[in-house]
Design an enzyme around this catalytic site. Structure first.
Site, short mmCIF file in Angstrom:
data_model
loop_
_atom_site.label_atom_id
_atom_site.label_comp_id
_atom_site.label_asym_id
_atom_site.label_seq_id
_atom_site.Cartn_x
_atom_site.Cartn_y
_atom_site.Cartn_z
N HIS A 19 0.82 -1.21 0.00
CA HIS A 19 0.00 0.00 0.00
C HIS A 19 0.86 1.26 0.00
O HIS A 19 0.52 2.26 -0.65
CB HIS A 19 -0.91 0.01 1.23
CG HIS A 19 -2.13 -0.84 1.06
ND1 HIS A 19 -2.95 -1.19 2.10
CD2 HIS A 19 -2.68 -1.41 -0.05
CE1 HIS A 19 -3.95 -1.94 1.64
NE2 HIS A 19 -3.79 -2.08 0.35
N GLU B 114 -2.96 -14.17 -20.05
CA GLU B 114 -1.90 -14.17 -19.03
C GLU B 114 -1.34 -15.56 -18.78
O GLU B 114 -0.44 -15.73 -17.96
CB GLU B 114 -2.43 -13.56 -17.73
CG GLU B 114 -3.73 -14.17 -17.24
CD GLU B 114 -4.37 -13.36 -16.13
OE1 GLU B 114 -3.66 -12.58 -15.46
OE2 GLU B 114 -5.59 -13.52 -15.91
N ASP C 275 1.64 -11.64 -15.10
CA ASP C 275 1.47 -13.09 -14.94
C ASP C 275 1.98 -13.86 -16.15
O ASP C 275 2.51 -14.96 -16.01
CB ASP C 275 -0.01 -13.43 -14.69
CG ASP C 275 -0.37 -13.36 -13.21
OD1 ASP C 275 0.56 -13.39 -12.38
OD2 ASP C 275 -1.56 -13.27 -12.89
N CYS D 193 -2.29 -4.44 -20.25
CA CYS D 193 -2.65 -3.77 -18.99
C CYS D 193 -1.67 -4.09 -17.87
O CYS D 193 -1.87 -3.68 -16.73
CB CYS D 193 -4.07 -4.13 -18.57
SG CYS D 193 -4.31 -5.88 -18.18
#
Length: 582
Positions: free
Chosen positions: A197, A442, A466, A513
């Site tokens: 975070h 992916e 991934d 993405c």
């Protein structure tokens, strides 16, 4: 003092120069002592009071958030409130006091360590790093218990005052609020990763930062001169006068370049030869949308819906309701003002902490996750699909399905989407009957069997993170093998170029993405492969646009074809350097 360098994980670009301010290390090293039986309830009350104090602190922080604060800060404070309210943190330590007669600090630290150990076993990188949030919340309570609240000094931010670089074992997003309105220019932490975070907040605040710098808080001394090279993940401690001057020049150039970027906000995203390129934003919360629009995004290329399903309180032990999900998706759609929003369905699995899940797997990354889990829980999946479909009545939405590999998975997914549509028709609820449905590419098998996808679906989106991880069989957050994570491996270049070219030939829209889309060192390579749609963190939009408007495809495409015919690593790196200079 002798100069030396430290290396970590670059999470937010830029250069910071300033004096080190060391925050105290983790507060989990507390006094351990047993209490008498007649003191148990007073010790319980002491811990409850500390928890209540921190709860009030967090609520005050949230209510006093500046209007220009990144949306992530408010969302992460909400997460910390949820963690603080969870019985695992608020009730079990009380039971430890009553049954083991531990003092309050010891009881709380014991439970934090137990929860952190459980999270460390999670396969998913994003969720594994949530253990840091538990520790951060626990430390706030411990600091109240011990009276050691560690506030930053009131630094004079006048002319000529050196900027402050915070060095800590870890920093919570809530604590980062203290850095606003101070001469704070960067931070360095011992812990953390790309998905922590604090890293996300650093990117949203556009603050140079490097995390995962082992023992930085021990090796760096208070008031040391520091340089953070956020692009390389390098910390220079006690730099020489020459090095300091070199970095100041580099920093000045970056500041000048950033000002230039602000001038291209309204410039069309078109290459020198006249080819238009679509720029989209990746978001995690509906409140990210204003930043995406400010960066000039043409829409949202990836709305990660997982956040709604995580960190839920005791009152939210069940999954988010259809109404709760619908409200979130609708908010994002309305915020984007008619621009398309691509919502990825739940990308969660056996390795992720949703309370009602009891599945186990020897290798969660290859187990029951993402669409596999959704198909195994059709009622849960139908609830999400109905919520997304309902939101499509308020603006353009595209449905993105993660981790597809088999024709049967695609067919089952499409059947469930049709079932959700039928349920809404029966209830006379409006939705977009022609909502586009696409697949995340992916898994290498998906990239190598594209006709299965092109025949059945409306668009494709390559998840490079991934795809690289699975193709090279390495965990990029595992320090022992992280050096093997290489987007320029010949096999990765083949999978990317093959997927982009196949989709283009079939006239099926395709985007990237993953992290590669926001990496300006990769922009020209992806353009040369034929990519015309990039999706990235909003903070990266203008940098990528700058690369695009300064690129000439008539020169880049032949250079890219040469790279794709190359297999030797050094030759690829050399060719990439030349590509950046074209």
């Amino acid at each position: 003092m002798t100069s030396f360098t430290l290396h970590g994980i670059p999470v937010s670009r830029g250069i910071a120069i300033g004096r080190a301010h060391i925050l105290s290390p983790a507060a989990l090293d507390v006094q351990h002592y047993l209490i008498a039986a007649d003191q148990v309830e007073s010790e319980v009350a002491r811990l409850q009071s500390a928890i209540a104090t921190v709860h009030t602190e967090l609520q005050t922080l949230w209510s006093e958030l500046p209007k220009d604060a990144p949306a992530e800060l408010g969302a992460f404070i909400d997460v910390h409130v949820l963690i603080l309210s969870d019985p695992m943190l608020s009730d079990i330590p009380l039971d430890i006091i009553r049954t083991r007669h531990y003092n309050a600090e010891w009881a709380l630290a014991t439970q934090i360590e137990e929860l952190s150990a459980q999270f460390s076993e999670i396969e998913d990188a994003y969720l594994r790093e949530r253990s840091a949030d538990i520790e951060q919340v626990g430390e706030r309570v411990l600091k109240v218990l011990t009276g050691t609240a560690n506030l930053l000094p009131n630094v004079d931010v006048g002319e000529g005052t050196p900027a402050m670089i915070v060095v800590a074992h870890d920093i919570s997003p809530a604590d980062m609020l203290q850095f606003r309105d101070r001469a704070f220019s960067g931070f360095v932490t011992d812990l953390g990763g790309q998905n922590s975070h604090t890293a996300i907040v650093a990117r949203s605040l556009d603050i140079p930062a490097t995390v995962g710098v082992s023992h930085a808080s021990e090796l760096i001394k208070q008031n040391d001169w520091l340089i953070i090279d956020g692009d390389a993940g390098v910390i220079v401690v006690a730099p020489s006068t020459l090095v300091l001057e070199q970095y100041r020049e580099k920093q000045a150039k970056q500041v000048k370049d950033r000002k230039k970027l602000g001038k291209i906000k309204k410039t069309p995203s078109v290459t020198i030869d006249g080819t238009p390129v679509t720029l989209l934003a990746n978001i995690e919360f509906p409140d990210d949308c204003p930043q995406a629009l400010d960066g000039g995004a043409h829409g949202v290329g990836l709305f990660r819906s997982e956040f709604l399903f995580m960190n839920r309180t005791e009152a939210q032990t069940q999954l988010p309701s259809e109404e709760e999900q619908f409200a979130s998706y609708k908010k994002a759609v309305i915020a984007m003002k008619g621009r398309p929003v691509t919502i990825r369905t739940l990308d969660i699995g056996a390795d992720k902490p949703i309370d009602f899940m009891e599945h186990t797997s020897l290798n969660p990354a290859l187990g029951l996750r993402a669409i596999r889990f959704c198909l195994a829980e059709p009622q849960m999946f139908l609830t999400q699909l109905r919520a997304i479909l309902r939101a499509s009545a308020f603006g353009p939405i595209k449905l993105l399905i993660p981790m597809l590999a088999h024709a049967s998975e695609i067919d089952q997914t499409l059947a469930l989407i049709e079932q959700a549509k039928k349920q809404l028709r029966n209830q006379k609820i409006k939705f977009d009957e022609e909502i586009p449905v696409g697949a995340m590419i992916e898994i290498p098998a998906a990239a190598l069997a594209l006709p299965l996808f092109i025949k059945r679906l409306d668009f494709l989106s390559i998840g490079t993170n991934d795809l690289i991880q699975y193709a090279l069989a390495i965990d990029r957050v595992d320090h022992e093998v992280a050096h093997l994570y290489n987007p320029l491996h010949p096999a990765i270049l083949f999978l990317l170029s093959h997927t982009i070219a196949t989709a283009a030939k079939a006239e099926v829209p395709i985007s990237v993405c993953g992290e590669m889309a926001g990496d300006i060192k990769m922009t020209r390579l992806l353009l040369g492969m034929g990519l015309r749609e990039f999706s990235m963190h909003p903070a990266q939009l203008l940098s990528v646009k700058n690369e695009i408007i300064n690129s000439d495809l008539t020169v880049i495409e032949p250079a890219t074809r040469k790279i794709l015919r190359t297999y030797e690593p050094k030759a690829i790196v050399d060719a990439m350097e030349k590509l950046q200079q074209i």
